[in-house]
Design an enzyme around this catalytic site. Structure first.
Site, PDB file in Angstrom:
ATOM      1  N   HIS A 182       0.858  -1.193   0.000  1.00 38.38           N
ATOM      2  CA  HIS A 182       0.000   0.000   0.000  1.00 38.38           C
ATOM      3  C   HIS A 182       0.889   1.236   0.000  1.00 38.38           C
ATOM      4  O   HIS A 182       1.850   1.308   0.765  1.00 38.38           O
ATOM      5  CB  HIS A 182      -0.881  -0.016   1.256  1.00 38.38           C
ATOM      6  CG  HIS A 182      -1.936   1.042   1.257  1.00 38.38           C
ATOM      7  ND1 HIS A 182      -1.658   2.362   1.529  1.00 38.38           N
ATOM      8  CD2 HIS A 182      -3.264   0.979   1.008  1.00 38.38           C
ATOM      9  CE1 HIS A 182      -2.779   3.059   1.441  1.00 38.38           C
ATOM     10  NE2 HIS A 182      -3.766   2.251   1.133  1.00 38.38           N
ATOM     11  N   CYS A 206      -3.751   2.430  -4.589  1.00 40.64           N
ATOM     12  CA  CYS A 206      -4.674   3.264  -3.820  1.00 40.64           C
ATOM     13  C   CYS A 206      -4.720   4.650  -4.464  1.00 40.64           C
ATOM     14  O   CYS A 206      -3.797   5.446  -4.293  1.00 40.64           O
ATOM     15  CB  CYS A 206      -4.229   3.342  -2.364  1.00 40.64           C
ATOM     16  SG  CYS A 206      -5.272   4.446  -1.391  1.00 40.64           S
ATOM     17  N   HIS A 254      -7.692   0.233  -4.244  1.00 41.84           N
ATOM     18  CA  HIS A 254      -8.476   1.087  -3.342  1.00 41.84           C
ATOM     19  C   HIS A 254      -8.929   2.257  -4.182  1.00 41.84           C
ATOM     20  O   HIS A 254      -8.090   3.052  -4.634  1.00 41.84           O
ATOM     21  CB  HIS A 254      -7.602   1.643  -2.214  1.00 41.84           C
ATOM     22  CG  HIS A 254      -7.272   0.660  -1.150  1.00 41.84           C
ATOM     23  ND1 HIS A 254      -6.497   0.995  -0.064  1.00 41.84           N
ATOM     24  CD2 HIS A 254      -7.631  -0.624  -0.965  1.00 41.84           C
ATOM     25  CE1 HIS A 254      -6.379  -0.061   0.728  1.00 41.84           C
ATOM     26  NE2 HIS A 254      -7.048  -1.055   0.194  1.00 41.84           N
ATOM     27  N   ASP A 303     -12.525   2.702  -1.016  1.00 40.34           N
ATOM     28  CA  ASP A 303     -11.789   3.063   0.187  1.00 40.34           C
ATOM     29  C   ASP A 303     -12.421   4.308   0.808  1.00 40.34           C
ATOM     30  O   ASP A 303     -12.711   5.266   0.109  1.00 40.34           O
ATOM     31  CB  ASP A 303     -10.339   3.351  -0.221  1.00 40.34           C
ATOM     32  CG  ASP A 303      -9.401   3.375   0.949  1.00 40.34           C
ATOM     33  OD1 ASP A 303      -9.768   2.871   2.018  1.00 40.34           O
ATOM     34  OD2 ASP A 303      -8.290   3.898   0.791  1.00 40.34           O
ATOM     35  N   HIS A 304     -12.612   4.277   2.063  1.00 40.53           N
ATOM     36  CA  HIS A 304     -13.165   5.419   2.813  1.00 40.53           C
ATOM     37  C   HIS A 304     -14.514   5.881   2.234  1.00 40.53           C
ATOM     38  O   HIS A 304     -14.934   5.461   1.171  1.00 40.53           O
ATOM     39  CB  HIS A 304     -12.208   6.616   2.856  1.00 40.53           C
ATOM     40  CG  HIS A 304     -10.892   6.267   3.482  1.00 40.53           C
ATOM     41  ND1 HIS A 304      -9.894   7.178   3.672  1.00 40.53           N
ATOM     42  CD2 HIS A 304     -10.403   5.108   3.967  1.00 40.53           C
ATOM     43  CE1 HIS A 304      -8.860   6.595   4.231  1.00 40.53           C
ATOM     44  NE2 HIS A 304      -9.145   5.326   4.415  1.00 40.53           N
ATOM     45  N   TYR A 357     -14.583   4.764   7.646  1.00 39.98           N
ATOM     46  CA  TYR A 357     -15.200   3.471   7.333  1.00 39.98           C
ATOM     47  C   TYR A 357     -16.657   3.360   7.762  1.00 39.98           C
ATOM     48  O   TYR A 357     -17.091   2.332   8.261  1.00 39.98           O
ATOM     49  CB  TYR A 357     -14.357   2.334   7.929  1.00 39.98           C
ATOM     50  CG  TYR A 357     -13.054   2.176   7.194  1.00 39.98           C
ATOM     51  CD1 TYR A 357     -12.971   1.378   6.061  1.00 39.98           C
ATOM     52  CD2 TYR A 357     -11.917   2.876   7.585  1.00 39.98           C
ATOM     53  CE1 TYR A 357     -11.790   1.247   5.357  1.00 39.98           C
ATOM     54  CE2 TYR A 357     -10.726   2.759   6.884  1.00 39.98           C
ATOM     55  CZ  TYR A 357     -10.674   1.946   5.774  1.00 39.98           C
ATOM     56  OH  TYR A 357      -9.504   1.821   5.066  1.00 39.98           O
TER      57      TYR A 357
HETATM   58  C1  DNO Z   1      -6.476   3.488   5.386  1.00 38.06           C
HETATM   59  C2  DNO Z   1      -5.933   2.290   4.743  1.00 38.06           C
HETATM   60  C3  DNO Z   1      -4.524   2.009   5.176  1.00 38.06           C
HETATM   61  C4  DNO Z   1      -4.099   0.623   4.759  1.00 38.06           C
HETATM   62  C5  DNO Z   1      -2.711   0.215   5.184  1.00 38.06           C
HETATM   63  C6  DNO Z   1      -2.314  -1.030   4.463  1.00 38.06           C
HETATM   64  O1  DNO Z   1      -7.642   3.597   5.536  1.00 38.06           O
HETATM   65  O2  DNO Z   1      -6.046   2.294   3.389  1.00 38.06           O
HETATM   66  O3  DNO Z   1      -4.452   2.124   6.550  1.00 38.06           O
HETATM   67  O4  DNO Z   1      -4.954  -0.307   5.291  1.00 38.06           O
HETATM   68  O5  DNO Z   1      -1.799   1.210   4.951  1.00 38.06           O
HETATM   69  O6  DNO Z   1      -1.232  -1.626   5.082  1.00 38.06           O
END
Ligand code: DNO
Length: 400
Positions: free
Chosen positions: A234, A272, A299, A353-354, A375
């Site tokens: 990531h 991401c 992501h 993501d988020h 989340y």
């Molecule tokens: C945040 C996430 C990160 C991710 C880590 C992966 O919301 O995308 O915290 O889980 O960096 O190791």
């Protein structure tokens, strides 16, 4: 969608009804560096699959994250022990059929924000990062030695003025937000011990961290590839150095070097768009095309750079600086290529993501669900729905 486990206030049923078939999860209860046993992995699988006979099926598709012990990041002799443990966990995951494993290599902190409740024009709430506020934390709350040199003179000046006007409550909130750098836990670091963690990196700069990362990756990738596991790193979030700590997975060039350090398919990327997209010099669609066959997990979210481009907030999924149309199109083209080549991994796992806190996410009172920052259920559901719509339209237009 990501599910933090049985303590996550967002239920598996919520995730199912949001339209997901895959779950992204981790055994957050196991201390970093310890082996994930087959029993513990199976127990989580059973929980995720427990309603699969009655309802549409959910499967634990991706581990996020199998965390990397700090001794590995610091390159200490004890890293050998933790690398062996890491391999052991990978082996146990493979035995249980889990083939995609995400990790990151950010020292001390994981993601960082300065505001977890930034109000958007429609009243929903977003995560935000304000460089000046981070400077306030660093210079005046943490009081890190020599921190001044990491901030531009005008940022130092405005941080000084703003700090003087802040209430005790605002200072406390900023402190707790900045120290909250760990997904899967809501416990913040303690200010007193935090500086010690930073001091451990006093002699580790960009070059040392890079070489420790490449060492780790060279050790675990051939092993993972043999097990049929795809590893996916990531990127740094935000993609820049913070608190004097090096960060080496922020740019296209960083990813190129890492891919070359161990040129095997299993040495892959969690692409991401939210993290990488903070930098205007990251051309995301171009990067998807460039790293296509090394992207094992996605992501999808977007941030918006503000008037002062050092600051950003998380925008609605289709509404930020990321050209989501071009990114999703490039991903779909890669999936088509993989399918034609008969690859097993032709569907790249993706999670929205988020998301903003909105509608019932914001409901006050006893029924309010205290979700992990970023989340909430409904904000992510909205993001996912928009991305799935975009995906369908692109797929249809490419097949016509
Ligand atoms: C945040 C996430 C990160 C991710 C880590 C992966 O919301 O995308 O915290 O889980 O960096 O190791």
């Amino acid at each position: 969608m990501r599910w933090f486990g049985p303590n996550d206030p967002v239920s598996l049923m919520d995730i199912r009804q949001a339209g997901c078939t895959g779950v992204v999860s981790a055994l957050h209860q196991i201390p970093v560096g310890e082996i994930w046993s087959v029993e513990a992995i199976k127990e989580r699988i059973q929980i995720i699959e427990k309603d699969n006979n009655r309802y549409s099926k959910l499967k634990w598709l991706v581990v996020e994250s199998l965390p990397v012990h700090e001794d590995i990041k610091k390159g200490l002799p004890s890293r050998e022990y933790f690398i062996e443990n890491y391999k052991h966990s990978l082996q146990n995951l493979a035995k249980c059929g889990i083939k995609t494993v995400c990790y990151n290599f950010m020292p001390v902190l994981d993601w960082s924000r300065t505001n977890l409740n930034y109000e958007m024009p429609d009243g929903s709430k977003a995560l935000r990062f304000v460089w000046e506020d981070f400077a306030i934390f660093d210079l005046y709350i943490l009081q890190r030695p020599n921190a001044e040199k990491d901030y531009e003179p005008e940022v130092r000046e405005s941080a000084k003025i703003k700090f003087k006007q802040m209430s005790a409550e605002a200072i406390e909130t900023l402190k707790n937000t900045a120290l909250l750098g760990l997904p899967g836990s809501e416990e913040a670091f303690n200010l007193n011990t935090f500086q010690d963690l930073l001091d451990n990196y006093a002699n580790i700069g960009d070059a040392e961290l890079r070489s420790n990362l490449y060492y780790f990756v060279k050790q675990i990738t051939p092993f993972a590839q043999n097990l049929g596991i795809n590893l996916c790193i990531h990127p740094d979030d935000p993609p820049k150095s913070l608190l004097g700590l090096p960060r080496v997975v922020s740019t296209e060039n960083d990813l190129t070097q890492l891919m070359q350090a161990c040129d095997m398919p299993a040495n892959g990327i969690t692409f991401c768009t939210g993290s990488l997209g903070v930098r205007s010099d990251n051309d995301l669609a171009k990067m998807v095309k460039r790293f296509a066959n090394r992207i094992h997990f996605l992501h999808l979210r977007t941030t918006k750079r503000e008037e002062n481009p050092l600051n950003f907030h998380e925008a609605a999924h289709l509404d930020g600086d990321v050209d989501m149309y071009e990114v999703v199109k490039a991903v779909i083209e890669e999936q088509i290529r993989r399918k034609a080549a008969g690859q097993e991994d032709s569907q790249i796992p993706m999670r929205p993501d988020h998301g903003h806190q909105m509608l019932d996410d914001l409901q006050e009172g006893i029924t309010k669900r205290k979700t992990y920052p970023g989340y909430s259920a409904i904000g992510r559901l909205k993001g996912l729905a928009e991305i799935r719509g975009l995906q369908m339209a692109i797929e249809r237009s490419l097949s016509e």
